[in-house]
Design a protein around this motif. Sequence first.
Motif, PDB file in Angstrom:
ATOM      1  N   SER A  21       0.853  -1.188   0.000  1.00  0.00           N
ATOM      2  CA  SER A  21       0.000   0.000   0.000  1.00  0.00           C
ATOM      3  C   SER A  21       0.885   1.233   0.000  1.00  0.00           C
ATOM      4  O   SER A  21       1.996   1.223   0.531  1.00  0.00           O
ATOM      5  CB  SER A  21      -0.897   0.022   1.233  1.00  0.00           C
ATOM      6  N   CYS A  22       0.361   2.278  -0.590  1.00  0.00           N
ATOM      7  CA  CYS A  22       1.062   3.565  -0.599  1.00  0.00           C
ATOM      8  C   CYS A  22       0.040   4.645  -0.285  1.00  0.00           C
ATOM      9  O   CYS A  22      -0.878   4.882  -1.071  1.00  0.00           O
ATOM     10  CB  CYS A  22       1.707   3.808  -1.955  1.00  0.00           C
ATOM     11  N   ALA A  23       0.208   5.270   0.860  1.00  0.00           N
ATOM     12  CA  ALA A  23      -0.687   6.339   1.288  1.00  0.00           C
ATOM     13  C   ALA A  23      -0.079   7.673   0.897  1.00  0.00           C
ATOM     14  O   ALA A  23       1.100   7.935   1.154  1.00  0.00           O
ATOM     15  CB  ALA A  23      -0.894   6.269   2.794  1.00  0.00           C
ATOM     16  N   ALA A  24      -0.898   8.512   0.283  1.00  0.00           N
ATOM     17  CA  ALA A  24      -0.432   9.806  -0.195  1.00  0.00           C
ATOM     18  C   ALA A  24      -1.123  10.932   0.549  1.00  0.00           C
ATOM     19  O   ALA A  24      -2.324  10.867   0.844  1.00  0.00           O
ATOM     20  CB  ALA A  24      -0.703   9.934  -1.687  1.00  0.00           C
ATOM     21  N   SER A  25      -0.368  11.962   0.828  1.00  0.00           N
ATOM     22  CA  SER A  25      -0.962  13.175   1.385  1.00  0.00           C
ATOM     23  C   SER A  25      -1.402  14.045   0.211  1.00  0.00           C
ATOM     24  O   SER A  25      -1.070  13.773  -0.939  1.00  0.00           O
ATOM     25  CB  SER A  25       0.067  13.918   2.237  1.00  0.00           C
ATOM     26  N   GLY A  26      -2.106  15.103   0.487  1.00  0.00           N
ATOM     27  CA  GLY A  26      -2.484  16.001  -0.591  1.00  0.00           C
ATOM     28  C   GLY A  26      -3.965  15.946  -0.904  1.00  0.00           C
ATOM     29  O   GLY A  26      -4.628  14.937  -0.658  1.00  0.00           O
ATOM     30  N   ARG A  27      -4.486  17.040  -1.441  1.00  0.00           N
ATOM     31  CA  ARG A  27      -5.926  17.154  -1.653  1.00  0.00           C
ATOM     32  C   ARG A  27      -6.379  16.716  -3.032  1.00  0.00           C
ATOM     33  O   ARG A  27      -7.570  16.543  -3.252  1.00  0.00           O
ATOM     34  CB  ARG A  27      -6.340  18.610  -1.433  1.00  0.00           C
ATOM     35  N   ILE A  70      -2.136  -3.480 -10.089  1.00  0.00           N
ATOM     36  CA  ILE A  70      -2.084  -2.155  -9.464  1.00  0.00           C
ATOM     37  C   ILE A  70      -3.489  -1.591  -9.424  1.00  0.00           C
ATOM     38  O   ILE A  70      -4.263  -1.760 -10.367  1.00  0.00           O
ATOM     39  CB  ILE A  70      -1.106  -1.209 -10.205  1.00  0.00           C
ATOM     40  N   SER A  71      -3.833  -0.943  -8.337  1.00  0.00           N
ATOM     41  CA  SER A  71      -5.154  -0.337  -8.197  1.00  0.00           C
ATOM     42  C   SER A  71      -5.036   0.871  -7.288  1.00  0.00           C
ATOM     43  O   SER A  71      -4.009   1.077  -6.640  1.00  0.00           O
ATOM     44  CB  SER A  71      -6.158  -1.343  -7.634  1.00  0.00           C
ATOM     45  N   LYS A  76      -9.432   7.365  -0.640  1.00  0.00           N
ATOM     46  CA  LYS A  76      -8.540   7.080   0.485  1.00  0.00           C
ATOM     47  C   LYS A  76      -7.104   7.525   0.225  1.00  0.00           C
ATOM     48  O   LYS A  76      -6.217   7.252   1.030  1.00  0.00           O
ATOM     49  CB  LYS A  76      -8.551   5.580   0.789  1.00  0.00           C
ATOM     50  N   ASN A  77      -6.882   8.170  -0.922  1.00  0.00           N
ATOM     51  CA  ASN A  77      -5.525   8.622  -1.275  1.00  0.00           C
ATOM     52  C   ASN A  77      -4.513   7.476  -1.194  1.00  0.00           C
ATOM     53  O   ASN A  77      -3.395   7.633  -0.667  1.00  0.00           O
ATOM     54  CB  ASN A  77      -5.066   9.767  -0.360  1.00  0.00           C
ATOM     55  N   THR A  78      -4.907   6.333  -1.706  1.00  0.00           N
ATOM     56  CA  THR A  78      -4.065   5.148  -1.569  1.00  0.00           C
ATOM     57  C   THR A  78      -3.963   4.396  -2.886  1.00  0.00           C
ATOM     58  O   THR A  78      -4.962   4.266  -3.610  1.00  0.00           O
ATOM     59  CB  THR A  78      -4.614   4.208  -0.477  1.00  0.00           C
ATOM     60  N   VAL A  79      -2.780   3.908  -3.178  1.00  0.00           N
ATOM     61  CA  VAL A  79      -2.555   3.035  -4.320  1.00  0.00           C
ATOM     62  C   VAL A  79      -2.016   1.710  -3.790  1.00  0.00           C
ATOM     63  O   VAL A  79      -1.285   1.675  -2.797  1.00  0.00           O
ATOM     64  CB  VAL A  79      -1.601   3.682  -5.350  1.00  0.00           C
ATOM     65  N   TYR A  80      -2.400   0.629  -4.458  1.00  0.00           N
ATOM     66  CA  TYR A  80      -2.047  -0.710  -4.008  1.00  0.00           C
ATOM     67  C   TYR A  80      -1.268  -1.459  -5.094  1.00  0.00           C
ATOM     68  O   TYR A  80      -1.413  -1.179  -6.282  1.00  0.00           O
ATOM     69  CB  TYR A  80      -3.304  -1.515  -3.676  1.00  0.00           C
ATOM     70  N   LEU A  81      -0.505  -2.426  -4.642  1.00  0.00           N
ATOM     71  CA  LEU A  81       0.148  -3.349  -5.558  1.00  0.00           C
ATOM     72  C   LEU A  81      -0.058  -4.753  -5.010  1.00  0.00           C
ATOM     73  O   LEU A  81       0.559  -5.126  -4.012  1.00  0.00           O
ATOM     74  CB  LEU A  81       1.635  -3.048  -5.699  1.00  0.00           C
ATOM     75  N   TYR A  94      10.748  -1.934  -2.862  1.00  0.00           N
ATOM     76  CA  TYR A  94       9.673  -1.437  -3.712  1.00  0.00           C
ATOM     77  C   TYR A  94       9.338  -0.003  -3.321  1.00  0.00           C
ATOM     78  O   TYR A  94       9.135   0.296  -2.137  1.00  0.00           O
ATOM     79  CB  TYR A  94       8.443  -2.341  -3.577  1.00  0.00           C
ATOM     80  N   TYR A  95       9.278   0.856  -4.337  1.00  0.00           N
ATOM     81  CA  TYR A  95       9.024   2.271  -4.127  1.00  0.00           C
ATOM     82  C   TYR A  95       7.720   2.683  -4.812  1.00  0.00           C
ATOM     83  O   TYR A  95       7.445   2.273  -5.947  1.00  0.00           O
ATOM     84  CB  TYR A  95      10.147   3.116  -4.722  1.00  0.00           C
ATOM     85  N   CYS A  96       7.003   3.541  -4.135  1.00  0.00           N
ATOM     86  CA  CYS A  96       5.831   4.180  -4.704  1.00  0.00           C
ATOM     87  C   CYS A  96       6.270   5.558  -5.215  1.00  0.00           C
ATOM     88  O   CYS A  96       7.114   6.215  -4.582  1.00  0.00           O
ATOM     89  CB  CYS A  96       4.778   4.309  -3.599  1.00  0.00           C
ATOM     90  N   ALA A  97       5.713   5.984  -6.343  1.00  0.00           N
ATOM     91  CA  ALA A  97       6.095   7.274  -6.908  1.00  0.00           C
ATOM     92  C   ALA A  97       4.878   7.952  -7.517  1.00  0.00           C
ATOM     93  O   ALA A  97       3.949   7.285  -7.981  1.00  0.00           O
ATOM     94  CB  ALA A  97       7.178   7.083  -7.968  1.00  0.00           C
ATOM     95  N   ALA A  98       4.925   9.287  -7.536  1.00  0.00           N
ATOM     96  CA  ALA A  98       3.809  10.080  -8.052  1.00  0.00           C
ATOM     97  C   ALA A  98       4.278  11.010  -9.156  1.00  0.00           C
ATOM     98  O   ALA A  98       5.384  11.555  -9.104  1.00  0.00           O
ATOM     99  CB  ALA A  98       3.188  10.897  -6.923  1.00  0.00           C
ATOM    100  N   ARG A  99       3.422  11.166 -10.152  1.00  0.00           N
ATOM    101  CA  ARG A  99       3.659  12.129 -11.228  1.00  0.00           C
ATOM    102  C   ARG A  99       2.782  13.350 -10.997  1.00  0.00           C
ATOM    103  O   ARG A  99       1.717  13.268 -10.398  1.00  0.00           O
ATOM    104  CB  ARG A  99       3.298  11.539 -12.591  1.00  0.00           C
ATOM    105  N   GLN A 100       3.196  14.487 -11.549  1.00  0.00           N
ATOM    106  CA  GLN A 100       2.399  15.708 -11.485  1.00  0.00           C
ATOM    107  C   GLN A 100       1.468  15.807 -12.682  1.00  0.00           C
ATOM    108  O   GLN A 100       1.249  16.887 -13.235  1.00  0.00           O
ATOM    109  CB  GLN A 100       3.319  16.930 -11.424  1.00  0.00           C
TER     110      GLN A 100
END
Length: 124
Positions: A21-27, A70-71, A76-81, A94-100
């Motif tokens: 799981s990858c929890a992200a902050s941000g609106r 991947i989902s 919930k601001n969350t991505v799963y693998l 394993y790293y989670c990453a975000a694009r703008q």
Amino acid sequence: QVQLAESGGGLVQAGGSLRLSCAASGRTFSNNAMGWFRQAPGKEREIVASISGSGLSTYYADSVKGRVTISRENAKNTVYLQMNSLKPEDTAVYYCAARQTRFTASASRDYGTWGQGTQVTVSS
């Protein structure tokens, strides 16, 4: 700027499963395409999977196709693998990453924000 925190790594036997799981902050999480990458000792970081901001478009590396899903849950601001039929060669951080942007990409240089990583070890 979104911040990311991975969880769910661990030690598993070959053939087993793990869900990261990858929890992200941000609106505005739905504005960010997300990716999972991995890096094994002595190897370059490589893409595992990526997903668009809406969740409708996904990309998988050939090495994991059919074993990994991947989902994301934008509410919930969350991505799963979800990783099944794990192999010793899946052992890596394993790293989670975000694009703008909402659109997926497979190159690590296309992602600007990274989590701290979570270790996955698959024993034979």
